[in-house]
Design a protein around this motif. Structure first.
Motif, PDB file in Angstrom:
ATOM      1  N   GLU A  58       0.815  -1.229   0.184  1.00 19.34           N
ATOM      2  CA  GLU A  58      -0.059  -0.060   0.133  1.00 19.34           C
ATOM      3  C   GLU A  58       0.850   1.254  -0.044  1.00 19.34           C
ATOM      4  N   PHE A  59       1.909   1.271   0.672  1.00 23.31           N
ATOM      5  CA  PHE A  59       2.861   2.392   0.964  1.00 23.31           C
ATOM      6  C   PHE A  59       3.595   2.471  -0.261  1.00 23.31           C
ATOM      7  N   ALA A  60       3.976   1.500  -1.175  1.00 25.86           N
ATOM      8  CA  ALA A  60       4.478   1.726  -2.211  1.00 25.86           C
ATOM      9  C   ALA A  60       3.775   2.277  -3.329  1.00 25.86           C
ATOM     10  N   ASN A  61       2.568   2.088  -3.434  1.00 28.01           N
ATOM     11  CA  ASN A  61       1.647   2.279  -4.312  1.00 28.01           C
ATOM     12  C   ASN A  61       0.784   3.335  -4.031  1.00 28.01           C
ATOM     13  N   TYR A  62       0.483   3.691  -2.937  1.00 25.23           N
ATOM     14  CA  TYR A  62      -0.582   4.827  -2.561  1.00 25.23           C
ATOM     15  C   TYR A  62       0.262   6.205  -2.378  1.00 25.23           C
ATOM     16  N   VAL A  63       1.312   6.198  -1.708  1.00 26.97           N
ATOM     17  CA  VAL A  63       2.283   7.358  -1.498  1.00 26.97           C
ATOM     18  C   VAL A  63       2.902   7.833  -2.480  1.00 26.97           C
ATOM     19  N   PRO A  64       2.770   8.840  -3.027  1.00 24.55           N
ATOM     20  CA  PRO A  64       3.646   9.570  -4.152  1.00 24.55           C
ATOM     21  C   PRO A  64       5.016   9.553  -3.663  1.00 24.55           C
ATOM     22  N   SER A  65       5.879   9.360  -4.653  1.00 21.97           N
ATOM     23  CA  SER A  65       7.374   9.255  -4.395  1.00 21.97           C
ATOM     24  C   SER A  65       7.897  10.325  -3.546  1.00 21.97           C
ATOM     25  N   GLU A  66       7.726  11.627  -3.951  1.00 22.83           N
ATOM     26  CA  GLU A  66       8.203  12.625  -3.225  1.00 22.83           C
ATOM     27  C   GLU A  66       7.721  12.698  -1.704  1.00 22.83           C
ATOM     28  N   TYR A  67       6.649  12.003  -1.462  1.00 26.94           N
ATOM     29  CA  TYR A  67       6.127  12.180   0.124  1.00 26.94           C
ATOM     30  C   TYR A  67       6.674  10.833   0.792  1.00 26.94           C
ATOM     31  N   GLN A  68       7.339   9.937  -0.003  1.00 27.18           N
ATOM     32  CA  GLN A  68       7.638   8.394   0.714  1.00 27.18           C
ATOM     33  C   GLN A  68       8.872   8.757   1.917  1.00 27.18           C
ATOM     34  N   MET A  69       9.912   9.700   1.633  1.00 27.12           N
ATOM     35  CA  MET A  69      10.985   9.575   2.407  1.00 27.12           C
ATOM     36  C   MET A  69      10.619  10.155   3.720  1.00 27.12           C
ATOM     37  N   PRO A  70      10.783   8.969   4.934  1.00 22.12           N
ATOM     38  CA  PRO A  70      10.466   9.776   6.304  1.00 22.12           C
ATOM     39  C   PRO A  70      11.493  10.638   6.660  1.00 22.12           C
ATOM     40  N   GLN A  71      11.041  11.468   7.582  1.00 20.51           N
ATOM     41  CA  GLN A  71      11.717  12.526   8.223  1.00 20.51           C
ATOM     42  C   GLN A  71      12.043  11.874   9.637  1.00 20.51           C
ATOM     43  N   VAL A  72      13.594  11.530   9.718  1.00 22.73           N
ATOM     44  CA  VAL A  72      14.073  10.654  10.766  1.00 22.73           C
ATOM     45  C   VAL A  72      14.656  11.795  11.676  1.00 22.73           C
ATOM     46  N   ALA A  73      14.312  11.701  13.244  1.00 13.43           N
ATOM     47  CA  ALA A  73      15.091  12.564  14.272  1.00 13.43           C
ATOM     48  C   ALA A  73      15.751  11.494  15.241  1.00 13.43           C
ATOM     49  N   LEU A  74      16.929  11.772  15.825  1.00 13.30           N
ATOM     50  CA  LEU A  74      17.407  10.850  16.592  1.00 13.30           C
ATOM     51  C   LEU A  74      17.319  11.501  18.114  1.00 13.30           C
ATOM     52  N   ALA A  75      16.862  10.659  19.032  1.00 10.83           N
ATOM     53  CA  ALA A  75      16.830  11.182  20.362  1.00 10.83           C
ATOM     54  C   ALA A  75      17.525  10.186  21.135  1.00 10.83           C
ATOM     55  N   PRO A  76      18.287  10.839  22.252  1.00 13.92           N
ATOM     56  CA  PRO A  76      18.955   9.858  23.405  1.00 13.92           C
ATOM     57  C   PRO A  76      18.122   9.044  24.063  1.00 13.92           C
ATOM     58  N   THR A  77      18.936   8.025  24.560  1.00 11.85           N
ATOM     59  CA  THR A  77      18.307   6.756  25.479  1.00 11.85           C
ATOM     60  C   THR A  77      17.418   7.336  26.408  1.00 11.85           C
ATOM     61  N   GLY A  78      16.218   7.063  26.693  1.00  9.20           N
ATOM     62  CA  GLY A  78      15.302   7.291  27.795  1.00  9.20           C
ATOM     63  C   GLY A  78      15.006   9.001  27.609  1.00  9.20           C
ATOM     64  N   ASP A  79      15.105   9.495  26.263  1.00  9.96           N
ATOM     65  CA  ASP A  79      14.355  10.627  26.149  1.00  9.96           C
ATOM     66  C   ASP A  79      12.977  10.843  26.946  1.00  9.96           C
ATOM     67  N   PRO A  80      12.878  11.837  27.767  1.00  5.47           N
ATOM     68  CA  PRO A  80      11.607  11.756  28.343  1.00  5.47           C
ATOM     69  C   PRO A  80      10.270  12.285  27.435  1.00  5.47           C
ATOM     70  N   GLU A  81      10.532  12.830  26.545  1.00  4.61           N
ATOM     71  CA  GLU A  81       9.317  13.213  25.744  1.00  4.61           C
ATOM     72  C   GLU A  81       8.925  11.804  25.009  1.00  4.61           C
ATOM     73  N   TYR A  82       9.910  11.197  24.331  1.00  7.03           N
ATOM     74  CA  TYR A  82       9.412  10.160  23.455  1.00  7.03           C
ATOM     75  C   TYR A  82       9.711   8.723  23.952  1.00  7.03           C
ATOM     76  N   PHE A  83      10.927   8.500  24.715  1.00 11.43           N
ATOM     77  CA  PHE A  83      11.106   7.307  25.387  1.00 11.43           C
ATOM     78  C   PHE A  83      11.332   7.300  27.019  1.00 11.43           C
ATOM     79  N   PRO A  84      10.262   7.579  27.620  1.00 12.94           N
ATOM     80  CA  PRO A  84      10.497   7.770  29.074  1.00 12.94           C
ATOM     81  C   PRO A  84      10.711   6.434  29.616  1.00 12.94           C
ATOM     82  N   ILE A  85      11.620   6.121  30.790  1.00 19.07           N
ATOM     83  CA  ILE A  85      11.935   4.775  31.251  1.00 19.07           C
ATOM     84  C   ILE A  85      11.130   4.454  32.107  1.00 19.07           C
TER      85      ILE A  85
END
Length: 518
Positions: free
Chosen positions: A482-509
């Motif tokens: 579905e992703f390969a066929n539905y999503v236009p190629s220019e919108y397929q690349m994900p925007q990646v953000a890197l967070a440190p281990t245990g980041d309180p907003e995204y990865f609370p311990i």
């Protein structure tokens, strides 16, 4: 089923569809107890569908003992895992006859392996009534020459072919609708609108919301004057905000979003389950401006999609906040858990609730139509009673409860992203935890966001970000059709953000991790 009875079934159903006025179809629920339609379908399926017969037998349920709505509501729910994927495809159809269906659509699961959904011509006619409701009540397409441009992906995917067929059935019923099928080819859509649009009184674009917005924005950049074509939009597959609707409405020159847009609650499993109406849009826009009222009504501070449905065609229930429905299809479904969370509100309860908040929906719609009558030439726009007000119940949908996110109509699963993080080298940088979200930028364009937790002691940098993004993208394209066929190629690349281990907003311990956020 033999050829003769198949032929008779098709002729009878098509004649009924062509000769029955929309108003009659939308009023049948007033004369038909909801439970009688659900119980009747249950007994038919229990007697004639081998898989459901086996499903009940395994649980020692005697179908003859199910005679009341209360007993029906105690039946075990079915879902993909415990029913669809457990039995041969033919056994899920009536009399075990796959050949009694004349079309098969596909939807892809978390591994990219498709689930097949057969249907027969008569199943599409049921769904065509939902399209008729939109084209008649919202777009007044019974009186205006209309070009319907199918912008859903074509092929085995349910959206494009199903929508095309339903629009053609409306043309057969006498609506002055002409259908063209560029699919999700943006260049072809723009060419179609520019070269053919002026021959019609309105142009309806049918597709996934973010894709339609991209088409509109690209057109504006190239000098396309959308407002000259009286653009209307029919959408499916995404929850969007009323701010999004207003922004897009502004760009197409919409005078009244309640009558220029309609969203479908559609699935590969069972076609269209419900649809936005001028009434439901008017209500949702009021609730968007009054968050306290929305919280009071829905019990949450996020705004769900709000639709109306025909309880004779699709019988809804709510169990532990999960929406269950029963409906006839090539694969008939009884108390099917589609993994959407939401709820039901009767028409009377909705009107009473709004009255408590001092909001008269009918009066607001009346004002909007009178406003429009001064700028439209069609006589029907000056009618005293606005269309699109039917005492149908409401269903609201927050979206999938099984940790997927919906992006350009494609269901994206955490399992797909996990594989991207498990590739050589990358797996040494990360813990395997991530948060998958669909976000909007300042211009209301959607993008796929993945926040990834770095392993202890690992520093993030741009090279790592890009390597991870490319790895996730390659696995999404590989695993999720579905992703390969539905999503236009220019919108397929994900925007990646890197967070440190245990980041309180995204990865609370110490807290159970959730891989998606809505």
């Amino acid at each position: 089923m033999n050829c003769k009875s198949q032929k008779q079934r098709a002729i009878r159903a098509f004649e009924d569809f062509l000769s029955t006025p929309l108003e009659t179809l939308l009023q049948q629920h007033l004369d038909t107890p909801n439970e009688s339609a659900a119980l009747s379908l249950f007994h038919d399926v229990a007697a004639n569908v081998p898989a459901y017969k086996a499903f009940l037998a395994e649980r020692e349920i005697n179908p003859a003992a199910i005679q009341t709505l209360e007993e029906f509501q105690k039946l075990p729910a079915i879902a993909k895992e415990n029913y669809i994927l457990r039995y041969p495809l033919a056994d899920l159809c009536r009399h075990g006859q796959l050949q009694a269906c004349d079309m098969i659509a596909a939807s892809s699961g978390s591994t990219g392996k498709p689930t097949f959904w057969p249907r027969f011509f008569t199943d599409e006619l049921q769904i065509a009534t939902r399209f008729e409701q939109i084209f008649h009540d919202s777009f007044y397409a019974d009186t205006r020459r209309t070009l319907a441009v199918i912008c859903f992906t074509l092929g085995t995917w349910v959206g494009g072919m199903f929508t095309t067929n339903c629009c053609r059935y409306l043309a057969s019923k006498g609506y002055p609708i002409t259908v063209i099928t560029p699919g999700n080819n943006k260049e072809e859509i723009l060419r179609v609108v520019q070269e053919l649009g002026s021959a019609f009184e309105q142009v309806v674009l049918l597709g996934y919301p973010p894709f339609l917005k991209d088409v509109i924005d690209t057109g504006i950049a190239r000098g396309v004057e959308w407002q000259q074509n009286q653009i209307k939009l029919v959408m499916a597959g995404e929850v969007f905000s009323e701010e999004w609707r207003s922004l897009v409405g502004e760009r197409i020159g919409s005078q009244n979003p309640c009558y220029d847009f309609a969203s479908l609650y559609g699935t590969a499993d069972a076609g269209v389950l419900g649809n936005e109406t001028p009434l439901s849009i008017c209500i949702r826009r009021f609730l968007a401006d009054n968050p306290d009222a929305a919280r009071d009504l829905f019990g949450e501070s996020r705004l769900p999609t709000l639709l109306q449905y025909d309880p004779v065609s699709r019988y809804f229930e709510v169990q532990d906040r999960a929406l269950l429905f029963s409906g006839d299809n090539g694969i008939p479904l009884i108390r099917y858990d589609i993994l959407d969370t939401g709820g039901l509100i009767s028409y009377d309860a909705m009107i009473q609730f709004l009255a408590q908040w001092g909001f008269d929906t009918v009066a607001v719609l009346q004002d909007e139509r009178l406003k429009q009558s001064s700028i439209k030439l069609t006589k029907s726009y000056t009618q005293h009673s606005p269309r699109g007000i039917h005492p149908l119940p409401f269903v609201y949908v927050f979206g999938r409860s099984n940790f997927t996110v919906s992006y350009f109509g494609a269901n994206i699963y955490p399992e797909n992203v996990t594989v991207g993080l498990e590739q050589p080298v990358i797996q040494e940088w990360v813990t395997g935890k991530f948060v998958l979200q669909v976000k909007e930028d300042a211009d209301k364009n959607r993008f796929l966001s993945v926040v990834v937790e770095l392993a202890s002691g690992v520093e993030g940098n741009e090279d790592k970000q890009q390597t991870i993004a490319f790895s996730i993208l390659s696995q999404l394209v590989r695993l999720n059709s579905e992703f390969a066929n539905y999503v236009p190629s220019e919108y397929q690349m994900p925007q990646v953000a890197l967070a440190p281990t245990g980041d309180p907003e995204y990865f609370p311990i110490g807290v159970k991790h959730r891989y998606t956020r809505k």
